[in-house]
Design a protein around this motif. Structure first.
Motif, PDB file in Angstrom:
ATOM      1  N   ALA A   1      85.010  47.362 -60.080  1.00  9.76           N
ATOM      2  CA  ALA A   1      85.539  46.113 -60.625  1.00  9.76           C
ATOM      3  C   ALA A   1      86.502  45.451 -59.645  1.00  9.76           C
ATOM      4  CB  ALA A   1      86.235  46.371 -61.960  1.00  9.76           C
ATOM      5  N   GLU A   2      87.327  46.253 -58.986  1.00 12.11           N
ATOM      6  CA  GLU A   2      88.280  45.698 -58.028  1.00 12.11           C
ATOM      7  C   GLU A   2      87.567  45.062 -56.845  1.00 12.11           C
ATOM      8  OE1 GLU A   2      92.373  45.053 -57.207  1.00 12.11           O
ATOM      9  OE2 GLU A   2      91.470  46.088 -58.913  1.00 12.11           O
ATOM     10  N   VAL A   3      86.416  45.613 -56.447  1.00  9.26           N
ATOM     11  CA  VAL A   3      85.651  45.051 -55.331  1.00  9.26           C
ATOM     12  C   VAL A   3      84.967  43.760 -55.753  1.00  9.26           C
ATOM     13  CG1 VAL A   3      83.729  45.491 -53.752  1.00  9.26           C
ATOM     14  CG2 VAL A   3      85.331  47.328 -54.306  1.00  9.26           C
ATOM     15  N   PHE A   4      84.447  43.722 -56.997  1.00  9.46           N
ATOM     16  CA  PHE A   4      83.746  42.532 -57.470  1.00  9.46           C
ATOM     17  C   PHE A   4      84.666  41.312 -57.551  1.00  9.46           C
ATOM     18  CE2 PHE A   4      80.473  45.269 -59.952  1.00  9.46           C
ATOM     19  CZ  PHE A   4      79.899  45.615 -58.737  1.00  9.46           C
ATOM     20  N   MET A   5      85.985  41.546 -57.626  1.00 10.75           N
ATOM     21  CA  MET A   5      86.915  40.421 -57.699  1.00 10.75           C
ATOM     22  C   MET A   5      86.842  39.526 -56.465  1.00 10.75           C
ATOM     23  SD  MET A   5      90.334  42.252 -59.149  1.00 10.75           S
ATOM     24  CE  MET A   5      90.372  43.165 -60.697  1.00 10.75           C
ATOM     25  N   TYR A   6      86.472  40.104 -55.327  1.00  9.86           N
ATOM     26  CA  TYR A   6      86.489  39.358 -54.069  1.00  9.86           C
ATOM     27  C   TYR A   6      85.117  38.780 -53.718  1.00  9.86           C
ATOM     28  CZ  TYR A   6      90.865  41.939 -53.552  1.00  9.86           C
ATOM     29  OH  TYR A   6      92.114  42.465 -53.747  1.00  9.86           O
ATOM     30  N   TYR A   7      84.234  38.732 -54.695  1.00  7.77           N
ATOM     31  CA  TYR A   7      82.862  38.279 -54.417  1.00  7.77           C
ATOM     32  C   TYR A   7      82.835  36.833 -53.911  1.00  7.77           C
ATOM     33  CZ  TYR A   7      77.954  37.106 -55.266  1.00  7.77           C
ATOM     34  OH  TYR A   7      76.662  36.682 -55.132  1.00  7.77           O
ATOM     35  N   MET A   8      83.572  35.957 -54.559  1.00  3.42           N
ATOM     36  CA  MET A   8      83.579  34.554 -54.154  1.00  3.42           C
ATOM     37  C   MET A   8      84.528  34.281 -52.990  1.00  3.42           C
ATOM     38  SD  MET A   8      81.406  32.774 -55.703  1.00  3.42           S
ATOM     39  CE  MET A   8      82.059  31.201 -55.169  1.00  3.42           C
ATOM     40  N   LYS A   9      85.669  34.928 -52.989  1.00  4.05           N
ATOM     41  CA  LYS A   9      86.679  34.646 -51.980  1.00  4.05           C
ATOM     42  C   LYS A   9      86.216  35.062 -50.590  1.00  4.05           C
ATOM     43  CE  LYS A   9      91.633  35.256 -51.108  1.00  4.05           C
ATOM     44  NZ  LYS A   9      92.878  35.877 -51.581  1.00  4.05           N
ATOM     45  N   TYR A  10      85.468  36.162 -50.495  1.00  4.03           N
ATOM     46  CA  TYR A  10      84.977  36.661 -49.212  1.00  4.03           C
ATOM     47  C   TYR A  10      83.446  36.705 -49.208  1.00  4.03           C
ATOM     48  CZ  TYR A  10      89.804  38.124 -48.439  1.00  4.03           C
ATOM     49  OH  TYR A  10      91.153  38.136 -48.271  1.00  4.03           O
ATOM     50  N   TYR A  11      82.861  35.646 -49.753  1.00  5.82           N
ATOM     51  CA  TYR A  11      81.398  35.633 -49.875  1.00  5.82           C
ATOM     52  C   TYR A  11      80.720  35.609 -48.503  1.00  5.82           C
ATOM     53  CZ  TYR A  11      76.724  34.213 -51.315  1.00  5.82           C
ATOM     54  OH  TYR A  11      75.365  34.154 -51.509  1.00  5.82           O
ATOM     55  N   ASN A  12      81.252  34.855 -47.551  1.00  4.34           N
ATOM     56  CA  ASN A  12      80.615  34.744 -46.230  1.00  4.34           C
ATOM     57  C   ASN A  12      80.650  36.057 -45.468  1.00  4.34           C
ATOM     58  OD1 ASN A  12      80.075  32.039 -46.672  1.00  4.34           O
ATOM     59  ND2 ASN A  12      82.017  31.376 -45.783  1.00  4.34           N
ATOM     60  N   ASP A  13      81.696  36.862 -45.670  1.00  4.12           N
ATOM     61  CA  ASP A  13      81.844  38.103 -44.914  1.00  4.12           C
ATOM     62  C   ASP A  13      81.208  39.299 -45.617  1.00  4.12           C
ATOM     63  OD1 ASP A  13      83.216  36.672 -43.022  1.00  4.12           O
ATOM     64  OD2 ASP A  13      85.198  37.191 -43.805  1.00  4.12           O
ATOM     65  N   PHE A  14      81.375  39.396 -46.932  1.00 12.47           N
ATOM     66  CA  PHE A  14      80.943  40.604 -47.652  1.00 12.47           C
ATOM     67  C   PHE A  14      80.079  40.299 -48.871  1.00 12.47           C
ATOM     68  CE2 PHE A  14      85.384  41.125 -46.135  1.00 12.47           C
ATOM     69  CZ  PHE A  14      85.122  41.985 -45.073  1.00 12.47           C
ATOM     70  N   GLY A  15      79.632  39.050 -49.019  1.00 15.73           N
ATOM     71  CA  GLY A  15      78.877  38.690 -50.216  1.00 15.73           C
ATOM     72  C   GLY A  15      77.596  39.478 -50.369  1.00 15.73           C
ATOM     73  N   ASP A  16      76.893  39.750 -49.262  1.00 23.31           N
ATOM     74  CA  ASP A  16      75.630  40.486 -49.364  1.00 23.31           C
ATOM     75  C   ASP A  16      75.846  41.919 -49.810  1.00 23.31           C
ATOM     76  OD1 ASP A  16      77.022  40.933 -47.020  1.00 23.31           O
ATOM     77  OD2 ASP A  16      75.216  41.392 -45.864  1.00 23.31           O
ATOM     78  N   ILE A  17      76.920  42.561 -49.337  1.00 25.60           N
ATOM     79  CA  ILE A  17      77.188  43.949 -49.715  1.00 25.60           C
ATOM     80  C   ILE A  17      77.568  44.039 -51.191  1.00 25.60           C
ATOM     81  CG2 ILE A  17      78.642  45.950 -49.246  1.00 25.60           C
ATOM     82  CD1 ILE A  17      78.947  44.983 -46.399  1.00 25.60           C
ATOM     83  N   ILE A  18      78.437  43.146 -51.640  1.00 22.51           N
ATOM     84  CA  ILE A  18      78.865  43.180 -53.042  1.00 22.51           C
ATOM     85  C   ILE A  18      77.698  42.851 -53.974  1.00 22.51           C
ATOM     86  CG2 ILE A  18      80.446  42.153 -54.714  1.00 22.51           C
ATOM     87  CD1 ILE A  18      82.389  41.632 -52.447  1.00 22.51           C
ATOM     88  N   LYS A  19      76.872  41.886 -53.593  1.00 19.02           N
ATOM     89  CA  LYS A  19      75.731  41.514 -54.427  1.00 19.02           C
ATOM     90  C   LYS A  19      74.727  42.650 -54.523  1.00 19.02           C
ATOM     91  CE  LYS A  19      72.525  37.660 -55.088  1.00 19.02           C
ATOM     92  NZ  LYS A  19      72.045  36.364 -54.518  1.00 19.02           N
ATOM     93  N   GLU A  20      74.478  43.324 -53.413  1.00 16.01           N
ATOM     94  CA  GLU A  20      73.556  44.469 -53.446  1.00 16.01           C
ATOM     95  C   GLU A  20      74.115  45.595 -54.301  1.00 16.01           C
ATOM     96  OE1 GLU A  20      70.099  46.570 -52.602  1.00 16.01           O
ATOM     97  OE2 GLU A  20      70.619  44.461 -52.280  1.00 16.01           O
ATOM     98  N   THR A  21      75.435  45.786 -54.275  1.00 15.58           N
ATOM     99  CA  THR A  21      76.050  46.803 -55.129  1.00 15.58           C
ATOM    100  C   THR A  21      75.865  46.462 -56.602  1.00 15.58           C
ATOM    101  OG1 THR A  21      77.703  47.170 -53.394  1.00 15.58           O
ATOM    102  CG2 THR A  21      78.181  48.057 -55.566  1.00 15.58           C
ATOM    103  N   MET A  22      75.991  45.167 -56.958  1.00 13.25           N
ATOM    104  CA  MET A  22      75.729  44.755 -58.346  1.00 13.25           C
ATOM    105  C   MET A  22      74.312  45.124 -58.778  1.00 13.25           C
ATOM    106  SD  MET A  22      77.420  40.984 -58.670  1.00 13.25           S
ATOM    107  CE  MET A  22      79.100  40.639 -58.150  1.00 13.25           C
ATOM    108  N   TYR A  23      73.342  44.810 -57.930  1.00 14.90           N
ATOM    109  CA  TYR A  23      71.950  45.068 -58.294  1.00 14.90           C
ATOM    110  C   TYR A  23      71.676  46.570 -58.400  1.00 14.90           C
ATOM    111  CZ  TYR A  23      70.780  40.150 -57.557  1.00 14.90           C
ATOM    112  OH  TYR A  23      70.704  38.789 -57.651  1.00 14.90           O
TER     113      TYR A  23
END
Length: 966
Positions: A813-835
């Motif tokens: 949950a703490e990692v998902f908080m930064y999905y939008m703020k750091y989308y260009n740098d880590f958006g792909d990693i966080i999105k893959e973790t969601m899936y």
């Protein structure tokens, strides 16, 4: 339109009957336009292609005379005449080749009866094929005796569209080009025994095409130039047929002449001689037509402004030279081919080269090409450097043909220049140059094959292979490109694969005790053998070489498998012998000295890893040079440790680090070397931990105006974090592959303290804010990208722990908080973790998203209640709402994720109304505004679920009326 003989004859009876014929034909054409039985031409067995658009539709002629010349078929025992729909020659193009022959036969019959009307149809055909929508009438051709009649006709015609059939994109344009050329060929073929020699048809047709090919209108010029060139090609076929007839009759005449007086028939001889004379006159007339077309069309159009017309001219000229070489294959015509090899368009140059390939492929034509080769040889050799790859490859193939048929056509300097293309970056060009190298230097060698006799075939083969390898080694050494041996092997692989895969001969040369080859040639031979082994096992995938097929065929895969089996079977037996012969302590010592010198100059990760692995192989037990290699390794590592001690003594004092940039670089370089060898070798005797442990206590927050903070502690922390993540991931993996029959599994569950420490570390060192950006203003782009890569590795390692079930899913949950703020740098990693988490447990994954939003909302409320300044870790209400919207977009399949969406709404409603008691001072819940964030998921609710959510809301609110917009 195509006139019918009976209709044409009826038109000559009387004026009244002629008018009647006009009315009947016009009425019949209309009344039978939709009747399938009325159009006999369209009932052929040939399947008609469908015209894709209106631009290719035929323009029906409204003239009265044209209507009278429509086609009518006589069918049945009594040959009854029936009115049919008018079919123009332009429509015949859409009906296939067999339909062309039948309709053209009908047109020839109509031409015999009324040639003016039929010629009008033929003229209309070429005008319509040019894309012109104008109408050619009889009045326009009545002034045909004037010299400028064709130019006047072009001026009167109407050209509405810039695009004409020949240049239309897609399959229709290619199909029309083919059918149009077939029509011209069939027309000449069907007329060659009749009307082609009437001095009217061909004169009119050639005059028409010559005039239109000189038009300033592109459509006319392109279409009629193609028609004229194809007409000349068809006339070449007629001339060849006449030549065959003349030759056969001359043979028959000679046979009759050899008979005695009693058997000889004088009338038959005269008849044969008359036939020969007629055929020769016809051939001379055909050659005169060809000469007129060549001078009137080709000479004016081979330098046309349109590259398509220039390509057509060169392509057809090559065909004429190939088929009718008695007339066209001479220097008067070859010079045009040589001149156009300098054209600025690659396709024109390519057509010239391909035409020359056809000519040089016939050995009987080579004597006529000597003068051309002597004049344009330099241009051909320079075209191997053409900027167009296909032109360069085809030119090299042409030169291979020339060298195969003529030994003195190319000089030794020419061969020296051409053979260097085996090192070209374009694989097709390099492979073709390899064919030239093989045919020139390697293939002709067969030493003493006759002297040894057939009984000793194996010895003959070995001697031939020795001679070829000797020639290959000589060429490789003379080329002075010793670092490109793999490219040489790749270039020769297709044509000399048998030679390069003759590994028994390679190893026999290396194992022999004689001084057959010097030491330098032995080393080159080893390189060639290693390159051939790699080529056979891995394929032609070389760095910097393009044009390689990315997908191997089934046959190539089978060949690769067979080659791998053969080389494995051979080298399993021979490799120990090669190694035992190479056992030489002095050689190993010199090798180790070279490796040590390289390590003094280079400290790249690839070089260090290769050196560490090399020392690991040399230090293996069982080899005679083991002690020498171990001594050299220990001495080298001791030098690094001593150097590091001196550097640290000067830099580390009283728990502080002070060193300039040069000394810091030396420390880092030495640490890299020790780290690379520590991964492969046992370095415990040097006590590196005690030596480096003081660095861990050094404060790393020292800044300098010119340098970054000391990164050593930060790097160690990062490596420790990655190490813990790898150990936990490996532990999770061993539980999956655990065999119950062997032993008990290693059970370990990370404590909550460790989980919280890992989460804190990854959030602190990965999601850095504006302070970090301010510190990084002096960094280069490469340094920023390297730092981003390291932070991505930290986040990916942590997310793997969640995906593999090592950490609880709520820790994401703490990692998902930064999905939008750091989308260009880590958006792909966080999105893959969601899936991934959603695939494991979609309900728990939905609760994790809810927890993420609730934590962000709670922090925002606390910040607002405290009244302090904006905290960098707290997001605004708008950003939280946008994050919820992006989370909602991840639920694509509403039916599949139905339970997830309902869970999100139920948890959100419970979060809003938890512990709420309606009082005068608190009429509404404290977290009521959270429902606005929750509404971002409402569009994903199905209608039955909306009722459930409303019921749940009413049960929570009891007497409080709250309007929710779902």
């Amino acid at each position: 339109m195509i006139p019918d003989p009976s209709a044409a004859a009826a038109s000559r009876l009387s004026e009244q009957k002629k008018n009647s014929c006009d009315g009947e034909n016009s009425t019949g054409a209309i009344s039978h336009s939709g009747d399938e039985s009325g159009n006999e031409n369209r009932r052929k067995s040939v399947r008609r292609r469908k015209r894709p658009h209106d631009g290719s539709e035929n323009v029906k002629r409204t003239n009265t005379k044209a209507s009278c010349s429509s086609v009518s078929r006589a069918r049945g025992s009594h040959r009854k005449q029936r009115h049919v729909e008018a079919v123009t020659l332009f429509e015949v193009v859409t009906m296939g080749r067999s339909a062309m022959q039948e309709v053209i036969d009908d047109w020839i019959e109509a031409y015999v009866m009324d040639r003016d009307s039929s010629l009008l149809d033929l003229i209309s055909f070429f005008i319509q094929c040019s894309g012109c929508k104008g109408v050619v009438t009889a009045e326009m051709c009545q002034t045909k005796e004037n010299s400028d009649v064709m130019s006047k006709m072009v001026e009167k015609l109407d050209e509405d569209s810039v695009e004409y059939p020949l240049i239309q994109s897609g399959p229709y344009g290619r199909w029309f080009h083919s059918e149009f050329c077939d029509f011209v060929s069939v027309l000449v073929a069907q007329c060659q025994h009749s009307v082609i020699f009437d001095s009217y048809l061909m004169n009119t047709l050639i005059s028409l095409l010559t005039e239109l090919s000189n038009s300033y209108i592109r459509a006319f010029r392109h279409t009629c130039t193609l028609a004229a060139l194809k007409l000349l090609s068809s006339l070449v076929g007629v001339a060849l047929s006449l030549s065959v007839g003349i030759e056969n009759n001359q043979k028959l005449y000679k046979v009759q002449k050899t008979k005695n007086m009693r058997q000889r028939s004088t009338p038959q001889l005269e008849r044969i001689q008359k036939t020969i004379t007629e055929l020769q006159e016809k051939r001379a007339e055909i050659e005169s037509m060809m000469d007129i077309i060549f001078k009137g069309v080709f000479l004016k159009r081979y330098r046309d402004v349109l590259p398509e017309i220039r390509s057509l001219c060169m392509e057809e000229l090559g065909l004429w030279m190939k088929l009718y070489n008695l007339v066209f294959l001479n220097d008067s015509y070859l010079k045009y081919m040589g001149w156009m090899m300098n054209d600025k368009i690659p396709d024109v140059r390519l057509k010239c080269v391909l035409a020359l390939q056809d000519l040089y492929g016939d050995a009987q034509l080579l004597p006529k090409l000597d003068l051309f080769m002597s004049r344009f040889k330099d241009r051909l050799i320079s075209m191997t450097l053409d900027k167009d790859n296909e032109v360069a490859v085809q030119t090299m193939k042409l030169l291979v043909l020339i060298s195969r048929w003529s030994d003195d056509a190319l000089s030794s300097d020419d061969y020296r220049q051409l053979l260097q293309f085996v090192y070209s970056s374009q694989r097709p060009l390099a492979v073709t140059a390899g064919e030239l190298l093989y045919s020139r230097l390697l293939n002709p060698l067969s030493p003493e094959s006759e002297a040894l006799g057939e009984s000793n075939a194996e010895e003959v083969h070995k001697q031939q292979t020795y001679a070829r390898l000797k020639a290959l080694l000589k060429f490789y050494q003379e080329s002075e490109l010793h670092q490109h041996v793999v490219y040489l092997v790749d270039s020769l692989w297709d044509c000399a694969g048998v030679l390069l895969k003759d590994w028994p001969t390679f190893t026999s040369i290396l194992l022999q005790n004689s001084s057959y080859t010097p030491g330098r040639e032995i080393s080159v031979l080893v390189e060639i053998m290693v390159a051939s082994v790699r080529q056979a096992s891995e394929g032609p995938a070389l760095v910097g070489r393009t044009g390689v097929k990315k997908v191997m065929s089934a046959r190539e895969k089978k060949q690769q498998t067979d080659d791998c089996a053969k080389l494995t079977e051979h080298f399993l037996v021979v490799l120990p012998k090669l190694l035992s012969k190479a056992e030489n302590t002095q050689v190993v010592s010199s090798l180790l000295a070279e490796v040590g010198a390289v390590l003094e100059l280079h400290s790249g990760p690839d070089v260090l890893e290769a050196a560490a692995r090399s020392y690991l192989s040399l230090c293996a037990d069982g080899a005679s040079w083991c002690s020498v290699a171990q001594t050299a390794r220990d001495s080298m590592i001791q030098q690094w440790v001593d150097k590091l001690k001196v550097l640290l003594e000067d830099s580390v004092k009283e728990d502080s680090f002070s060193a300039d940039e040069e000394k810091t670089g030396e420390i880092l370089t030495t640490l890299r070397k020790l780290r690379a060898f520590h991964n492969c070798h046992d370095l415990s005797q040097w006590s590196l931990f005690e030596l480096l442990s003081p660095l861990l206590s050094i404060e790393s927050n020292r800044y300098d105006r010119k340098h970054r903070p000391m990164p050593l502690a930060k790097r160690l922390n990062g490596l420790a974090f990655l190490g813990i993540c790898d150990v936990l991931t490996a532990h999770s993996y061993q539980l999956q592959v655990w065999d119950p029959t062997s032993c008990g599994p290693l059970l370990y569950t990370p404590s909550p303290k460790l989980q919280r420490a890992l989460l804190t570390f990854v959030c602190t060192h990965t999601f850095v804010g504006s302070d970090f950006d301010g510190q990084s203003r002096g960094e280069t782009v490469e340094m920023k990208l390297e730092d981003l890569h390291k932070r991505r590795n930290l986040l990916a390692a942590y997310c793997k722990l969640i995906v593999h079930g090592v950490l609880e899913m709520s820790m994401a949950a703490e990692v998902f908080m930064y999905y939008m703020k750091y989308y260009n740098d880590f958006g792909d990693i966080i999105k893959e973790t969601m899936y991934r988490t959603r695939q494991i447990d979609k309900i728990e994954s939905a609760r994790t998203l809810v927890l993420c939003l609730q934590q962000l909302f709670t922090r925002l409320r606390r910040e607002q209640e405290s009244g302090g300044g904006a905290h960098p870790g707290v997001q605004t209400f708008t950003s939280i709402k946008e994050l919820a919207r992006r989370f909602a977009l991840t639920f694509g399949d509403l039916v599949k994720f139905r339970e997830c969406v309902v869970t999100i709404h139920r948890s959100g409603i419970e979060f809003v109304f938890q512990g709420f008691n309606q009082m005068p001072e608190t009429p509404t819940p404290l977290y009521l505004s959270y429902l606005t964030i929750l509404s971002e998921f409402s569009s994903k609710l199905l209608k039955p679920d909306k009722k459930t959510v409303i019921t749940n809301t009413k049960s929570q609110t009891e007497e409080v009326e709250i309007f929710m917009y779902l």
